[in-house]
Write a protein that holds these residues in place. Sequence first.
Motif, PDB file in Angstrom:
ATOM      1  N   VAL A   3     -16.506  52.659  24.050  1.00  0.00           N
ATOM      2  CA  VAL A   3     -17.509  52.161  23.114  1.00  0.00           C
ATOM      3  C   VAL A   3     -16.919  52.217  21.710  1.00  0.00           C
ATOM      4  N   PRO A   4     -16.698  51.064  21.074  1.00  0.00           N
ATOM      5  CA  PRO A   4     -16.084  51.070  19.741  1.00  0.00           C
ATOM      6  C   PRO A   4     -16.968  51.730  18.687  1.00  0.00           C
ATOM      7  N   LEU A   5     -16.306  52.327  17.710  1.00  0.00           N
ATOM      8  CA  LEU A   5     -16.969  52.864  16.511  1.00  0.00           C
ATOM      9  C   LEU A   5     -16.370  52.111  15.324  1.00  0.00           C
ATOM     10  N   LEU A   6     -16.938  50.965  15.015  1.00  0.00           N
ATOM     11  CA  LEU A   6     -16.373  50.070  14.003  1.00  0.00           C
ATOM     12  C   LEU A   6     -17.068  50.286  12.667  1.00  0.00           C
ATOM     13  N   MET A   7     -16.398  50.985  11.793  1.00  0.00           N
ATOM     14  CA  MET A   7     -16.936  51.279  10.473  1.00  0.00           C
ATOM     15  C   MET A   7     -16.530  50.169   9.499  1.00  0.00           C
ATOM     16  N   PRO A   8     -17.431  49.776   8.612  1.00  0.00           N
ATOM     17  CA  PRO A   8     -17.032  48.779   7.612  1.00  0.00           C
ATOM     18  C   PRO A   8     -15.864  49.318   6.778  1.00  0.00           C
ATOM     19  N   PRO A   9     -14.826  48.520   6.615  1.00  0.00           N
ATOM     20  CA  PRO A   9     -13.674  49.000   5.844  1.00  0.00           C
ATOM     21  C   PRO A   9     -13.980  49.038   4.348  1.00  0.00           C
ATOM     22  N   HIS A  10     -13.234  49.876   3.659  1.00  0.00           N
ATOM     23  CA  HIS A  10     -13.308  49.983   2.212  1.00  0.00           C
ATOM     24  C   HIS A  10     -11.954  49.551   1.653  1.00  0.00           C
ATOM     25  N   GLN A  11     -11.940  49.177   0.410  1.00  0.00           N
ATOM     26  CA  GLN A  11     -10.679  48.794  -0.228  1.00  0.00           C
ATOM     27  C   GLN A  11      -9.647  49.907  -0.068  1.00  0.00           C
ATOM     28  N   GLU A  12     -10.098  51.157  -0.140  1.00  0.00           N
ATOM     29  CA  GLU A  12      -9.179  52.295  -0.072  1.00  0.00           C
ATOM     30  C   GLU A  12      -8.578  52.501   1.321  1.00  0.00           C
ATOM     31  N   ASN A  13      -9.292  52.101   2.377  1.00  0.00           N
ATOM     32  CA  ASN A  13      -8.761  52.386   3.714  1.00  0.00           C
ATOM     33  C   ASN A  13      -8.312  51.156   4.494  1.00  0.00           C
ATOM     34  N   LEU A  14      -8.432  49.973   3.921  1.00  0.00           N
ATOM     35  CA  LEU A  14      -8.042  48.768   4.650  1.00  0.00           C
ATOM     36  C   LEU A  14      -6.569  48.795   5.088  1.00  0.00           C
ATOM     37  N   PRO A  15      -5.619  49.155   4.223  1.00  0.00           N
ATOM     38  CA  PRO A  15      -4.223  49.211   4.708  1.00  0.00           C
ATOM     39  C   PRO A  15      -4.040  50.210   5.861  1.00  0.00           C
ATOM     40  N   TYR A  16      -4.710  51.349   5.776  1.00  0.00           N
ATOM     41  CA  TYR A  16      -4.647  52.362   6.835  1.00  0.00           C
ATOM     42  C   TYR A  16      -5.203  51.815   8.143  1.00  0.00           C
ATOM     43  N   LEU A  17      -6.348  51.158   8.071  1.00  0.00           N
ATOM     44  CA  LEU A  17      -6.970  50.596   9.265  1.00  0.00           C
ATOM     45  C   LEU A  17      -6.123  49.482   9.871  1.00  0.00           C
ATOM     46  N   LEU A  18      -5.534  48.655   9.018  1.00  0.00           N
ATOM     47  CA  LEU A  18      -4.667  47.590   9.528  1.00  0.00           C
ATOM     48  C   LEU A  18      -3.453  48.167  10.250  1.00  0.00           C
ATOM     49  N   THR A  19      -2.913  49.261   9.735  1.00  0.00           N
ATOM     50  CA  THR A  19      -1.799  49.922  10.417  1.00  0.00           C
ATOM     51  C   THR A  19      -2.250  50.461  11.766  1.00  0.00           C
ATOM     52  N   LYS A  20      -3.425  51.069  11.806  1.00  0.00           N
ATOM     53  CA  LYS A  20      -3.932  51.573  13.084  1.00  0.00           C
ATOM     54  C   LYS A  20      -4.094  50.424  14.081  1.00  0.00           C
ATOM     55  N   ARG A  21      -4.600  49.304  13.618  1.00  0.00           N
ATOM     56  CA  ARG A  21      -4.777  48.147  14.501  1.00  0.00           C
ATOM     57  C   ARG A  21      -3.429  47.557  14.929  1.00  0.00           C
ATOM     58  N   ASP A  22      -2.558  47.310  13.955  1.00  0.00           N
ATOM     59  CA  ASP A  22      -1.335  46.563  14.214  1.00  0.00           C
ATOM     60  C   ASP A  22      -0.209  47.394  14.821  1.00  0.00           C
ATOM     61  N   ARG A  23      -0.158  48.685  14.512  1.00  0.00           N
ATOM     62  CA  ARG A  23       0.962  49.508  14.973  1.00  0.00           C
ATOM     63  C   ARG A  23       0.580  50.548  16.011  1.00  0.00           C
ATOM     64  N   MET A  24      -0.729  50.850  16.115  1.00  0.00           N
ATOM     65  CA  MET A  24      -1.160  51.900  17.036  1.00  0.00           C
ATOM     66  C   MET A  24      -2.165  51.389  18.063  1.00  0.00           C
ATOM     67  N   ASP A  25      -2.364  50.071  18.086  1.00  0.00           N
ATOM     68  CA  ASP A  25      -3.183  49.394  19.097  1.00  0.00           C
ATOM     69  C   ASP A  25      -4.657  49.785  19.101  1.00  0.00           C
ATOM     70  N   HIS A  26      -5.175  50.245  17.969  1.00  0.00           N
ATOM     71  CA  HIS A  26      -6.601  50.559  17.898  1.00  0.00           C
ATOM     72  C   HIS A  26      -7.412  49.265  17.952  1.00  0.00           C
ATOM     73  N   TYR A  27      -8.561  49.337  18.591  1.00  0.00           N
ATOM     74  CA  TYR A  27      -9.446  48.190  18.714  1.00  0.00           C
ATOM     75  C   TYR A  27     -10.284  48.086  17.442  1.00  0.00           C
ATOM     76  N   LEU A  28      -9.903  47.173  16.561  1.00  0.00           N
ATOM     77  CA  LEU A  28     -10.588  47.001  15.279  1.00  0.00           C
ATOM     78  C   LEU A  28     -10.748  45.509  14.968  1.00  0.00           C
ATOM     79  N   PRO A  29     -11.450  44.767  15.823  1.00  0.00           N
ATOM     80  CA  PRO A  29     -11.547  43.317  15.652  1.00  0.00           C
ATOM     81  C   PRO A  29     -12.291  42.889  14.390  1.00  0.00           C
ATOM     82  N   HIS A  30     -13.135  43.749  13.857  1.00  0.00           N
ATOM     83  CA  HIS A  30     -13.904  43.415  12.663  1.00  0.00           C
ATOM     84  C   HIS A  30     -13.029  43.262  11.416  1.00  0.00           C
ATOM     85  N   LEU A  31     -11.785  43.730  11.484  1.00  0.00           N
ATOM     86  CA  LEU A  31     -10.887  43.611  10.336  1.00  0.00           C
ATOM     87  C   LEU A  31     -10.413  42.178  10.125  1.00  0.00           C
ATOM     88  N   ASP A  32     -10.419  41.363  11.172  1.00  0.00           N
ATOM     89  CA  ASP A  32      -9.953  39.979  11.049  1.00  0.00           C
ATOM     90  C   ASP A  32     -10.720  39.239   9.980  1.00  0.00           C
TER      91      ASP A  32
END
Length: 171
Positions: A136-165
Amino acid sequence: MLVHGDVRGREALVRLHSECLTGDAFGSRHCECGEQLSAALKAIAAEGRGVLVYLRGHEGRGIGLLAKLEAMKLQSEGLDTVEANLALGLPADARDYKVAADVLHDLQVRSARLLSNNPRKREALLRHGVEVSEQVPLLMPPHQENLPYLLTKRDRMDHYLPHLDAVVQRT
């Protein structure tokens, strides 16, 4: 660990939450940990049954608080979270979920509906004998401060974060 209701048997709502002092206690917007913790507790309460396993020693994906702060400094200088850990001579993710699986076994949780975006948590529970009936995903709205971190989690660590698109397309 927090247990709400009768979790024995199948399909208990479960959150394996890695300790994050900066996010959980201080509300850092560098990550989404504090928001995920709050959302998980609300979901478990709404469900009427579930388990939150708070994993001490998982700070900074298992590297510890001081190393995490050093890694955050490197991130402020342009490295992503994976690169920062590696630059410090540390693994990208040093966490182990065996203790969490042991807790679930002790609670007689036979299968879990896992509140997580991280496929490694699911894999670890399966490896340690806990069935995962749903992630069950826990998709938190991203903030300017954490967007690069979240993108790394999605792109390099395979986290399911489709809302970032949608967020990336707007920037």
